[in-house]
Write an enzyme that holds these catalytic residues in place. Sequence first.
Site, mmCIF file in Angstrom:
data_model
loop_
_atom_site.group_PDB
_atom_site.id
_atom_site.type_symbol
_atom_site.label_atom_id
_atom_site.label_comp_id
_atom_site.label_asym_id
_atom_site.label_seq_id
_atom_site.Cartn_x
_atom_site.Cartn_y
_atom_site.Cartn_z
ATOM 1 N N TYR A 152 0.828 -1.211 0.000
ATOM 2 C CA TYR A 152 0.000 0.000 0.000
ATOM 3 C C TYR A 152 0.860 1.258 0.000
ATOM 4 O O TYR A 152 0.656 2.161 -0.822
ATOM 5 C CB TYR A 152 -0.908 -0.025 1.231
ATOM 6 C CG TYR A 152 -1.841 1.157 1.345
ATOM 7 C CD1 TYR A 152 -2.984 1.241 0.555
ATOM 8 C CD2 TYR A 152 -1.595 2.184 2.264
ATOM 9 C CE1 TYR A 152 -3.851 2.317 0.670
ATOM 10 C CE2 TYR A 152 -2.460 3.259 2.383
ATOM 11 C CZ TYR A 152 -3.586 3.317 1.584
ATOM 12 O OH TYR A 152 -4.443 4.389 1.687
ATOM 13 N N LYS A 156 1.242 4.202 -2.978
ATOM 14 C CA LYS A 156 0.865 5.596 -2.766
ATOM 15 C C LYS A 156 2.054 6.535 -3.002
ATOM 16 O O LYS A 156 1.865 7.673 -3.471
ATOM 17 C CB LYS A 156 0.292 5.792 -1.363
ATOM 18 C CG LYS A 156 -1.033 5.067 -1.135
ATOM 19 C CD LYS A 156 -2.118 5.516 -2.118
ATOM 20 C CE LYS A 156 -3.459 4.896 -1.785
ATOM 21 N NZ LYS A 156 -4.526 5.340 -2.730
#
Length: 231
Positions: A152, A156
């Site tokens: 994750y 990002k």
Amino acid sequence: MRILITGANRGLGLALSQVGAERGHQILAGVRNIQQSEASLTQSEINKSISLLPLDVTDEKSVTSAANTVKENFGTIDAIINNAGVLLERDKQIEDLDLDQMKVTFDVNFFGPIRVVKHFLPLLMMGDRSSIINISSEAGSMSNAYAGDYAYASSKTALNMFSQQLNQYVKSKNINVYAIHPGWIKTDMGGIRAPGDPMDTAKGIFNIIEGKREIGSQNVFITYEGQPMPL
């Protein structure tokens, strides 16, 4: 304004759709499954200004078809909110990471926004006050890196870089680009212990889109309240 929102059927995407409709905008709610999304997005009077749009950000044919549908039925759009995202391999150490799941994460969180921008940017460029909002996370800050959420966080960070590059590409076209940290909010991803309300985040994001919040940062990575985030 006419605003495209991906992942619009739950969590922050649903809050964004509802706030946008309440403020009088035409919402193009991008969802993977129309039938499963009708109950949450079209059952109230205010939601008559929400149009469901079949859109799977991991499938370029789906994105192309959605862009063609919008062009044929609406002509132009004024903003893109790339909200669709996943949080996989949350509790895994590096030694235990499933790299296939990491690829899925990048396919949704990073390549998904790229696909959407690739096919919808021509429709956005026809407007006169346009925005691209990529929903990022504090996890994507390299300055504040931590050991965890490898898939994750990395996706990002990559999204932040893409946002910065995209800003350079479109800044002469009167298009604002922001990678926005939404805060820790009560959604399926954020969990019930999260202190924030997705409706508050949605209102802050629309304040930015509507020009009600002055953004002083030269970087595109900001909070939903318009404050700079460390890259």
